[in-house]
Every structure is written in structure tokens, then in C-alpha cells.
Design a protein around this motif. Structure first.
Motif, mmCIF file in Angstrom:
data_model
loop_
_atom_site.group_PDB
_atom_site.id
_atom_site.type_symbol
_atom_site.label_atom_id
_atom_site.label_comp_id
_atom_site.label_asym_id
_atom_site.label_seq_id
_atom_site.Cartn_x
_atom_site.Cartn_y
_atom_site.Cartn_z
ATOM 1 N N LEU A 49 0.830 -1.204 0.000
ATOM 2 C CA LEU A 49 0.000 0.000 0.000
ATOM 3 C C LEU A 49 0.866 1.257 0.000
ATOM 4 C CD1 LEU A 49 -2.802 1.327 0.250
ATOM 5 C CD2 LEU A 49 -2.619 1.051 2.730
ATOM 6 N N GLU A 50 1.893 1.288 0.835
ATOM 7 C CA GLU A 50 2.779 2.447 0.934
ATOM 8 C C GLU A 50 3.540 2.670 -0.378
ATOM 9 O OE1 GLU A 50 4.544 5.705 2.856
ATOM 10 O OE2 GLU A 50 2.895 4.424 3.514
ATOM 11 N N GLU A 51 4.038 1.602 -0.989
ATOM 12 C CA GLU A 51 4.806 1.735 -2.226
ATOM 13 C C GLU A 51 3.922 2.185 -3.383
ATOM 14 O OE1 GLU A 51 8.144 1.816 -4.534
ATOM 15 O OE2 GLU A 51 7.971 1.590 -2.356
ATOM 16 N N MET A 52 2.706 1.684 -3.464
ATOM 17 C CA MET A 52 1.797 2.089 -4.543
ATOM 18 C C MET A 52 1.399 3.550 -4.406
ATOM 19 S SD MET A 52 -0.595 -1.322 -4.930
ATOM 20 C CE MET A 52 -1.560 -0.708 -6.307
ATOM 21 N N MET A 53 1.169 4.008 -3.183
ATOM 22 C CA MET A 53 0.844 5.423 -2.986
ATOM 23 C C MET A 53 2.048 6.302 -3.313
ATOM 24 S SD MET A 53 -1.417 5.279 0.511
ATOM 25 C CE MET A 53 -1.686 7.033 0.525
ATOM 26 N N ARG A 54 3.254 5.840 -3.031
ATOM 27 C CA ARG A 54 4.456 6.610 -3.355
ATOM 28 C C ARG A 54 4.634 6.723 -4.877
ATOM 29 N NH1 ARG A 54 7.857 3.778 -0.649
ATOM 30 N NH2 ARG A 54 7.811 5.018 1.257
ATOM 31 N N GLU A 55 4.261 5.656 -5.603
ATOM 32 C CA GLU A 55 4.388 5.658 -7.065
ATOM 33 C C GLU A 55 3.204 6.310 -7.762
ATOM 34 O OE1 GLU A 55 6.962 4.729 -8.870
ATOM 35 O OE2 GLU A 55 8.114 4.170 -7.094
ATOM 36 N N GLY A 56 2.185 6.697 -7.004
ATOM 37 C CA GLY A 56 1.024 7.365 -7.597
ATOM 38 C C GLY A 56 0.009 6.417 -8.184
ATOM 39 N N LEU A 57 0.011 5.163 -7.758
ATOM 40 C CA LEU A 57 -0.948 4.176 -8.252
ATOM 41 C C LEU A 57 -2.154 4.107 -7.319
ATOM 42 C CD1 LEU A 57 1.593 1.341 -9.172
ATOM 43 C CD2 LEU A 57 0.504 2.967 -10.748
ATOM 44 N N TYR A 58 -3.292 3.714 -7.915
ATOM 45 C CA TYR A 58 -4.508 3.591 -7.112
ATOM 46 C C TYR A 58 -4.396 2.350 -6.222
ATOM 47 C CZ TYR A 58 -9.380 2.991 -5.821
ATOM 48 O OH TYR A 58 -10.540 2.830 -5.112
ATOM 49 N N PRO A 59 -4.541 2.531 -4.905
ATOM 50 C CA PRO A 59 -4.362 1.383 -3.982
ATOM 51 C C PRO A 59 -5.634 0.543 -3.857
ATOM 52 C CG PRO A 59 -4.698 3.388 -2.717
ATOM 53 C CD PRO A 59 -4.740 3.808 -4.162
ATOM 54 N N ASP A 60 -5.859 -0.347 -4.841
ATOM 55 C CA ASP A 60 -7.008 -1.245 -4.778
ATOM 56 C C ASP A 60 -6.698 -2.372 -3.786
ATOM 57 O OD1 ASP A 60 -9.342 -2.557 -5.246
ATOM 58 O OD2 ASP A 60 -8.716 -3.429 -7.152
ATOM 59 N N GLN A 61 -7.578 -2.559 -2.790
ATOM 60 C CA GLN A 61 -7.314 -3.517 -1.726
ATOM 61 C C GLN A 61 -7.243 -4.947 -2.246
ATOM 62 O OE1 GLN A 61 -6.614 -2.527 1.329
ATOM 63 N NE2 GLN A 61 -6.316 -4.603 2.156
ATOM 64 N N SER A 62 -8.158 -5.288 -3.127
ATOM 65 C CA SER A 62 -8.140 -6.668 -3.659
ATOM 66 C C SER A 62 -6.892 -6.914 -4.496
ATOM 67 C CB SER A 62 -9.399 -6.914 -4.496
ATOM 68 O OG SER A 62 -9.457 -5.990 -5.582
ATOM 69 N N HIS A 63 -6.479 -5.912 -5.238
ATOM 70 C CA HIS A 63 -5.271 -6.045 -6.043
ATOM 71 C C HIS A 63 -4.045 -6.186 -5.149
ATOM 72 C CE1 HIS A 63 -2.569 -4.355 -9.486
ATOM 73 N NE2 HIS A 63 -2.508 -5.686 -9.402
ATOM 74 N N ILE A 64 -4.010 -5.420 -4.082
ATOM 75 C CA ILE A 64 -2.887 -5.486 -3.147
ATOM 76 C C ILE A 64 -2.813 -6.867 -2.503
ATOM 77 C CG2 ILE A 64 -2.022 -4.590 -0.951
ATOM 78 C CD1 ILE A 64 -3.066 -1.854 -1.785
ATOM 79 N N GLU A 65 -3.947 -7.410 -2.098
ATOM 80 C CA GLU A 65 -3.961 -8.728 -1.469
ATOM 81 C C GLU A 65 -3.519 -9.819 -2.438
ATOM 82 O OE1 GLU A 65 -7.782 -9.364 0.191
ATOM 83 O OE2 GLU A 65 -7.522 -7.871 1.805
ATOM 84 N N SER A 66 -3.889 -9.659 -3.683
ATOM 85 C CA SER A 66 -3.460 -10.655 -4.681
ATOM 86 C C SER A 66 -1.954 -10.569 -4.912
ATOM 87 C CB SER A 66 -4.205 -10.455 -6.003
ATOM 88 O OG SER A 66 -3.857 -9.210 -6.596
ATOM 89 N N LEU A 67 -1.394 -9.375 -4.898
ATOM 90 C CA LEU A 67 0.045 -9.214 -5.041
ATOM 91 C C LEU A 67 0.774 -9.811 -3.829
ATOM 92 C CD1 LEU A 67 0.315 -5.558 -6.448
ATOM 93 C CD2 LEU A 67 0.811 -7.677 -7.675
#
Length: 425
Positions: free
Chosen positions: A378-396
Motif C-alpha cells: 500500500l505504501e509503495e503504490m501510494m508513493r508511485e502514484g498508483l490507485y491502492p485497490d485492496q483486492s489487487h494489493i492482497e493478490s500481489l
């Protein structure tokens, strides 16, 4: 002859009258004394058997009877005149009377009641004299309190100079799953940075498996101290970058020693404490470790005692992993006890590897759970400017490998692969 006879009889008659009158006077005096004694006995109300006045009265009555016989027999009165005139028969000792009166007075005083004062009356205590020494004592206490307060303010000023509160907030916000490690690090930094006078340098060793946040904490420390001090007083030393070739160890030793000495000397002039962050220490040669250990000793000049060294390595990571998997707990108090047990295992292992860890405060970094890895994504995606989708994060996060123990999952590589995964998006 007739004319001379009356002249001779007159002195004889006057002598008889005087002889008779003196016993009478004595009798009168004795009777009066008896009356007085009787009155005093009645007044004192003493028992007859134990009354000394009664004994004295009987003695006086006996003397009266003797006096009466003397009146009837003038010759006996003449014979006993000297004895009557003697003071021992007619001088009465009043000590017995006085004792009785005193005894009665004592009894009377004992029976006297206490004097009671009304509640509305004012009672004044005796005035106490104030000692001048109290003022001196109060002045001394005031001076000591002022000095203590001044010392505390000076400590706070030093901490404010390094903005330790801001560093602590940053660490808690950006470091996941290492609460105990962050708390211990901040505690050591606060104690050391509170003053500029020390008897040894501060050496902190971050040990743990790969990907648990050791290097991330080192980067945060370097970034913060560069912002509050000049860049010249912070050194990040990466072994793979500064000394990749082990054959060049003597040159690396000379270079590292020169950099540390130069930075420490300049920092002492400006009354600042430099920060040295040494990463990838597990790749250091024995010569470099010997060079470092010389700077950690307490028997040095002042400028070398005022320095902070952060040693980051994976040494002891396997021991920490094994210990965490065997001792799973969510209780913070239980975790603190387990950390002490863990230190008892790691410290002898590190000291056996090299003696420089004797002077280091070892802080173990534990394994990260799956929830901590999700926070890293979540922190890295927000730093890169990506939308933090919870389901996508959990799959990653589920694509990474984990240790399973009970109902918990611990990441094998920690957050090491998070940046690479996010860069592929």
C-alpha cells in the motif's frame, strides 16, 4: 525585837506567793495548750489511736496533775522549780502538727479538680523563635531546583536540535511490524543525543533476516539527520559499493578510517554528533571489521567518543527466524520477554564472530507477517502514484512465499520483493 519581826516575815510570805503563783501560771498555760490541741484534732479529724496531738494532750494532763501536787506540797515545788523552769518540759515541738497539716493539704490538693476553660476562649501557643538557618536552607533548595530545571531544559534543547520527536513519528509511520525495534532505537538515540559529553560512542547493531526493514530504517535515519544537520555529518557506507574487491582491503581500511576521523573532527568543532550508517556488514573483510572496532573503544579522545554508528547485517537472521517460528505470541509483554531470550542467543554468536559486537547494542528485527507485507504494498503504490485497490494489493501479497505456523503467516523475504512487484504494474 517586835519591830524587826514583821520585816522578816514579809519576804517569806512574798516568796511563798511567788512559789505558788508560778505553778499556777504553768497550769493555766498547759490547759490552754490542751484546748488548742483538742480543737486542732477535731479540725483535722484524725483517728484517736494514730493522733500525735492526743499523745501530747495526755502528756500535758500528766504535767497538770504534777503541778497540782506541787501546789499542795510547796517543798516539792521548791525542789522541782528548776525542772519546771527547764525549757524541755514547756517547749512543745510543733513539727508533728506541721506534718499533719501538710499531709492534709497534700490530700486536699490531690482532690482538687482540673480547671476547665470554655471552648470559645482563645488559646495562645508559646511563640517559637525562627531560626535564620532556615532561610539559608530554603535558598540552597531553590538554587538546586533551579539548576535541575536548567539541566532538564538543556537536555530538551539538545533533543529539539535533532528533532527526535519528528524522527519518532516518521519511524512509526513508515516502518511496519517492528514496533519493539523502533522503540529500542528511539530510546537509545534520545539518551545519547540529550547531551554532548559521553564516555563512549553509541553503537547500534540491526540484525535480522532479509527484507524485514533494517536497511529501510537506516535510510530513514540518514534522511532525517541530513535534514537537521549538514550532509557532511552523515555517512552511509555500503560495502558492495565502497569496497567491492576484497583484495583492496588495506586501501578500504585507510579510506574508511580517514573519512571517520575527518567527519568526527569537524563535528566536534561545531558541537554536533555525526552519524555513520554501515550497511551489508556481513560482507566486510576481517581487516575492515578491525578498523571499525578501534573506533568503538572508550579509551579515545573526546571527538571520537561523540559519534553514532549503525551496523546493519543479516548475521543471526537464521537464528532469529527459527526463534520466531518456535515462539509465536501477540502479547506485547510476552514479546518483550522473548526478545530478551533472543538476545541471549544472538549476542554470544555475534561476539564469537568478532569482538566489536561487545560494545554494540543489538536490536533484532523479527519476521514480518502477511498484514505487514500488505501495508508495504500500500505504501509503495501510494508513493508511485498508483490507485491502492485492496483486492489487487492482497493478490500481489499472496504471490510471495510465507512460513505457516498455526494461524499466522510470516513472509520469507519480507518486503524485499514489494518494490519489484509494484514496478511491474
Amino acid at each position: 525585837m517586835d519591830g524587826s519581826q514583821p520585816h522578816t516575815e514579809t519576804p517569806i510570805a512574798s516568796q511563798k506567793i511567788s512559789l505558788i503563783s508560778s505553778p499556777m501560771r504553768a497550769v493555766i498555760r498547759l490547759r490552754r495548750k490542751v484546748r488548742v490541741l483538742k480543737k486542732s484534732r477535731l479540725h483535722l479529724d484524725l483517728p484517736r489511736e494514730q493522733s500525735p496531738e492526743l499523745i501530747q494532750a495526755r502528756f500535758l494532763q500528766r504535767q497538770i496533775s504534777l503541778s497540782r501536787t506541787n501546789i499542795c506540797n510547796p517543798q516539792m515545788s521548791l525542789f522541782n522549780q528548776a525542772s519546771f523552769e527547764n525549757s524541755r518540759y514547756f517547749t512543745f515541738d510543733t513539727s508533728v502538727d506541721q506534718l499533719a497539716v501538710n499531709k492534709y493539704r497534700r490530700k486536699k490538693r490531690r482532690k482538687s479538680k482540673m480547671v476547665l476553660y470554655p471552648d470559645s476562649s482563645k488559646k495562645y501557643l508559646p511563640t517559637e523563635q525562627k531560626s535564620k538557618a532556615k532561610r539559608c536552607l530554603l535558598l540552597l533548595i531553590g538554587i538546586i531546583c533551579f539548576q535541575i530545571l536548567n539541566a532538564i531544559e538543556n537536555l530538551d534543547d539538545n533533543l529539539q536540535k535533532y528533532d527526535i520527536d519528528g524522527l519518532e513519528k516518521t519511524m512509526y509511520r513508515e516502518v511496519f511490524g517492528q514496533k519493539l525495534a523502533v522503540e529500542r532505537t528511539m530510546e537509545l538515540l534520545k539518551d545519547y543525543l540529550a547531551t554532548h559529553i559521553h564516555n563512549k560512542p553509541l553503537v547500534i547493531s540491526f540484525n535480522g533476516p532479509t527484507g524485514v526493514g533494517k536497511s529501510h530504517v537506516g535510510r530513514l535515519l540518514a534522511k532525517h539527520f541530513r535534514s537537521v544537520m549538514d550532509n557532511d555529518f552523515v555517512l552511509q557506507y555500503f560495502v558492495m559499493h565502497h569496497c567491492p574487491d576484497k583484495e583492496a582491503t588495506p586501501a578500504c581500511q585507510s579510506d574508511l578510517s580517514e573519512k571517520i576521523s575527518d567527519m568526527v573532527t569537524r563535528a566536534e568543532i561545531e558541537e554536533k554528533i555525526p552519524l555513520f550508517i554501515l550497511d551489508e556488514v556481513e560482507l566486510m573483510s576481517l581487516g575492515l571489521l578491525e578498523t571499525l572496532s578501534r573506533f568503538f573503544q572508550p579509551n579515545q579522545t573526546n571527538e571520537f567518543l561523540n559519534a553514532i554508528y549503525i551496523i546493519i547485517s543479516n548475521i543471526g537472521g537464521s537464528e532469529i527466524t527459527k526463534f520466531v517460528l518456535q515462539n509465536v505470541s501477540t502479547d506485547t509483554l510476552h514479546q518483550q520477554r522473548k526478545i530478551k531470550e533472543l538476545l541471549g542467543i544472538i549476542q554470544p554468536f555475534l561476539i564469537h564472530l568478532h569482538p566489536l559486537w561487545k560494545s554494540a547494542d543489538i536490536i533484532p528485527f523479527l519476521l514480518l507477517e502477511k498484514s505487514h507485507v500488505i501495508n508495504c504494498f500500500l505504501e509503495e503504490m501510494m508513493r508511485e502514484g498508483l490507485y491502492p485497490d485492496q483486492s489487487h494489493i492482497e493478490s500481489l501479497a499472496s504471490q510471495l512465499s510465507y512460513y505457516s505456523t498455526g494461524d499466522r503467516e510470516y513472509s520469507i523475504t519480507g518486503c524485499k520483493q514489494v518494490v519489484a512487484k509494484v514496478n511491474l504494474l
